[in-house]
Design a protein around this motif. Structure first.
Motif, mmCIF file in Angstrom:
data_model
loop_
_atom_site.group_PDB
_atom_site.id
_atom_site.type_symbol
_atom_site.label_atom_id
_atom_site.label_comp_id
_atom_site.label_asym_id
_atom_site.label_seq_id
_atom_site.Cartn_x
_atom_site.Cartn_y
_atom_site.Cartn_z
ATOM 1 N N MET A 171 0.833 -1.201 0.000
ATOM 2 C CA MET A 171 0.000 0.000 0.000
ATOM 3 C C MET A 171 0.874 1.260 0.000
ATOM 4 S SD MET A 171 -2.694 1.528 2.760
ATOM 5 C CE MET A 171 -1.439 2.344 3.734
ATOM 6 N N GLN A 172 1.934 1.214 0.802
ATOM 7 C CA GLN A 172 2.814 2.384 0.877
ATOM 8 C C GLN A 172 3.546 2.599 -0.441
ATOM 9 O OE1 GLN A 172 4.945 3.381 4.487
ATOM 10 N NE2 GLN A 172 4.132 1.581 5.496
ATOM 11 N N GLN A 173 3.960 1.499 -1.071
ATOM 12 C CA GLN A 173 4.653 1.658 -2.349
ATOM 13 C C GLN A 173 3.717 2.223 -3.420
ATOM 14 O OE1 GLN A 173 6.467 -2.190 -2.571
ATOM 15 N NE2 GLN A 173 7.807 -1.564 -0.888
ATOM 16 N N ASN A 174 2.483 1.766 -3.377
ATOM 17 C CA ASN A 174 1.484 2.284 -4.307
ATOM 18 C C ASN A 174 1.251 3.781 -4.089
ATOM 19 O OD1 ASN A 174 -1.667 2.850 -4.744
ATOM 20 N ND2 ASN A 174 -1.027 1.304 -6.212
ATOM 21 N N LEU A 175 1.133 4.162 -2.818
ATOM 22 C CA LEU A 175 0.904 5.560 -2.484
ATOM 23 C C LEU A 175 2.115 6.415 -2.870
ATOM 24 C CD1 LEU A 175 -0.891 7.702 -1.195
ATOM 25 C CD2 LEU A 175 0.016 7.069 1.031
ATOM 26 N N LEU A 176 3.306 5.883 -2.625
ATOM 27 C CA LEU A 176 4.528 6.606 -2.981
ATOM 28 C C LEU A 176 4.564 6.880 -4.484
ATOM 29 C CD1 LEU A 176 7.302 7.640 -1.892
ATOM 30 C CD2 LEU A 176 8.260 5.473 -2.648
ATOM 31 N N GLU A 177 4.163 5.890 -5.260
ATOM 32 C CA GLU A 177 4.128 6.041 -6.710
ATOM 33 C C GLU A 177 3.170 7.163 -7.114
ATOM 34 O OE1 GLU A 177 3.066 2.705 -9.538
ATOM 35 O OE2 GLU A 177 4.552 1.769 -8.210
ATOM 36 N N MET A 178 1.985 7.154 -6.478
ATOM 37 C CA MET A 178 0.995 8.172 -6.812
ATOM 38 C C MET A 178 1.476 9.559 -6.424
ATOM 39 S SD MET A 178 -2.564 6.215 -5.978
ATOM 40 C CE MET A 178 -3.346 7.693 -5.393
ATOM 41 N N ILE A 179 2.067 9.640 -5.237
ATOM 42 C CA ILE A 179 2.557 10.934 -4.753
ATOM 43 C C ILE A 179 3.723 11.420 -5.606
ATOM 44 C CG2 ILE A 179 3.817 11.976 -2.825
ATOM 45 C CD1 ILE A 179 1.809 10.762 -0.962
#
Lengths: 325, 294
Positions: free
Chosen positions: B215-223
């Motif tokens: 989830m954090q990696q996904n969010l990091l990508e989006m950010i």
């Protein structure tokens, strides 16, 4: 027994400026906790936490033992709930209530401060608090203490709000909509009061989201958080049990509490401590008073509608098992 | 983008909780308004799909075929149909379905009440209307960049002023009310739906180095995309400008806001790139249900 003798307790208490045993705050403990959770949410959270029978659960800042009643049935008669609070008076009341109607588990209540919890190290399966850290000048001190008494591998659970979020969401919901300037005035009041409150050592009412970061900073593992999904809804004719109750609370808020002179004084003091001016506070306060007048009319003829979100964070983290965890 | 943003929208246990609360049943007909690639269909299919019919309606022709093809993989034991249609005049007869739902659709519409009344029309008496809609204005007013230094009170208030005025501009431009999420129950009540109830999505997103889970990696990508990609940044900036001007905001305020956000951007980018960036927070995404009177 897990509870420490008087003379073994430390002498580094954290300072809480509110006396929750006074009638006004005691009533708040009751009103705000009633219908705080939806039943299905509580079940979901209990299984998310992995609460099981026979666990030992410590509730720091227990007040009237509200969380014990919520979690009691899940830990059952072989489980132990220990409520810790600075107020002997509130604990007496909690103790009497638990004797009258069973909490579903063994219940103990012990007087103590969140900065030096009178409980043995590494002794509890779950250590929790609700709307406690938000009132403390140094929430990390309490978190560290909670971590100390948790068993290695045990869980910390903190239920803490971001009250600025309430203001943000509520500000838009009452009809008719505020002007941009009025909304900004209201936000200024919220932001500066919170700043002032922190400066005065009265805690950070927007601590909610920050707790997950603090838990990580302290070295807790598998930190995760969710939100209590309760939304405060009022739609005429207010026909569900929840809405009837919330309608009464809202009436009380706008007819009685909003006239309270001592709250106004406190708010002004905090606003000024946060860097605002007295005259600025007065004009924002007047603006809000005229809104209140409008809400009163709507409440009286039962046309008042509102729907506000509230970010009450439920954060959990696991105490590591040894250095290699 | 439709797929990425939705991947971590909902916790699994929350999905189960919602499904039970909505009261999905097998052998039913469900319409999904503004279906995109069929997210609501594949998310809730396990709870209603048996011998059921899922109808996805979207105005974007290009997504329908892809949605239909994807559904071959998830729609086991029932049938799906993806059809072209407008939320203001659904291509379905009155009382045709058991449940009408939508997600992140009403906030983009000039007349969300009309779309809600259309959903109500196609639902049979006793059937349900379910909407998942955010309050993105409130979301934009929340603190996000926890690893950046605190803003001054003037800058905090300026940020809020920009968002408040831009939101009004957006409505004026016919781009929808981005804070419609918690107005849904009030409008449902006006339309005569019954047993209206609402809850929030309880998802909390956070980034804490070293960003351990998916989830954090996904969010990091989006950010990263949002803050590091020049084209995305420029497009968002342009849109904000338009909406702020349409809302009647002053050029001086806009200039001040934009130069401040340009000034902070390198620090933010540096934190993201060196993996020091921290964020944590939930938001206001509401799910509302109402029943059509029998």
């Amino acid at each position: 027994m897990l509870i420490l003798d008087e003379d073994l307790r430390c002498d580094m208490p954290t300072k809480e400026t509110i006396d929750w045993s006074t009638e006004r705050y005691r009533q708040m403990l009751i009103d705000q906790r009633r219908r705080m959770w939806r039943d299905d949410t509580l079940d979901c959270v209990i299984s998310w936490l992995g609460v099981r029978s026979a666990m030992t659960v410590v509730d720091v800042g227990a007040g009237l033992g509200y969380l014990g009643r919520a979690f009691g049935p899940a830990i059952g008669n072989s489980g132990n709930y220990i409520g810790v609070d600075v107020s002997a008076k509130l604990l007496d009341e909690a103790r009497r209530a638990s004797a009258q109607t069973s909490m579903g588990c063994n219940a103990d209540f012990v007087c103590g401060n969140a900065g030096c919890i009178p409980i043995e190290s590494d002794s509890s399966d779950i250590v929790m608090c609700q709307t406690l850290l938000m009132h403390l000048p140094e929430p990390e001190v309490a978190l560290r203490e909670m971590m100390r008494i948790a068993k290695p591998g045990g869980l910390l659970l903190c239920i803490e709000p971001d009250n600025l979020s309430v203001g943000i969401s509520i500000g838009f919901q009452f009809v008719p909509r505020m002007s941009v300037d009025d909304q900004l005035g209201y936000m200024k009041l919220l932001l500066l009061s919170n700043k002032g409150r922190i400066k005065l050592g009265r805690g950070d009412h927007s601590v909610g989201a920050k707790v997950t970061l603090m838990m990580n900073d302290l070295g807790l593992k598998d930190v995760e958080a969710r939100i209590n999904d309760r939304v405060r809804l009022l739609l005429p004719p207010y026909d569900s049990a929840y809405q009837q109750d919330y309608f009464e609370m809202t009436k009380k808020r706008f007819f009685t509490d909003s006239d309270d002179e001592s709250s106004r004084k406190t708010a002004k003091e905090e606003f000024i401590a946060g860097g605002g001016t007295g005259s600025d506070f007065d004009s924002i306060y007047e603006m809000l008073k005229s809104r209140v007048k409008l809400y009163r009319e709507q409440l009286e003829n039962r046309t008042f509608s509102s729907c506000s979100g509230y970010l009450l964070y439920i954060a959990k983290g696991r105490k590591p098992i040894g250095e290699l965890d | 983008m439709l797929i990425d943003q939705r991947k971590f929208l909902l916790r699994d246990d929350t999905r189960d909780l919602w499904a039970k609360w909505i009261g999905f049943k097998p052998r039913s007909t469900v319409v999904d308004v503004g279906c995109g690639l069929g997210y609501l269909g594949y998310t809730f299919w396990p709870f209603f799909g048996q011998e059921s019919m899922y109808i996805g309606v979207d105005i974007r022709n290009g997504l329908l075929e892809a949605g239909q093809n994807l559904s071959k993989e998830w729609a086991i034991g029932g049938a799906t149909e993806f059809i072209l249609g407008d939320a203001y005049s659904l291509p379905l007869p009155d009382n045709a379905v058991d449940l009408a739902m939508c997600q992140i659709v009403l906030i983009h519409l000039q007349d969300p009440k009309l779309a809600l009344s259309e959903m109500m029309r196609v639902v049979r008496p006793g059937g349900a209307v379910v909407c998942v809609e955010p309050d993105n204005l409130s979301n934009a007013l929340m603190k996000v960049h926890w690893s950046l230094p605190d803003l001054s009170i003037e800058d905090e208030l300026l940020n809020r002023k920009i968002q408040l005025i831009a939101a009004r501009g957006r409505i004026k431009l016919g781009r929808g009310d981005n804070s419609f999420g918690n107005k849904v129950p009030i409008v449902m009540n006006e339309l005569g739906l019954e047993e209206i109830d609402i809850r929030t999505n309880d998802r909390v997103r956070y980034l804490y180095p070293p960003y351990e889970n998916e989830m954090q990696q996904n969010l990091l990508e989006m950010i990263s995309k949002y803050h590091l990609d020049e084209k995305t940044y420029a497009a968002l900036r342009e849109r904000l400008k338009e909406e702020f001007q349409a809302g009647g905001g002053s050029p001086e305020d806009l200039e001040k806001y934009l130069s401040e956000s340009d000034r902070l951007r390198p620090t933010l980018q540096e934190q993201i790139e060196s993996r020091k960036y921290k964020t944590a927070g939930g938001g206001f995404v509401y799910i509302t249900k109402g029943r059509k009177p029998s």
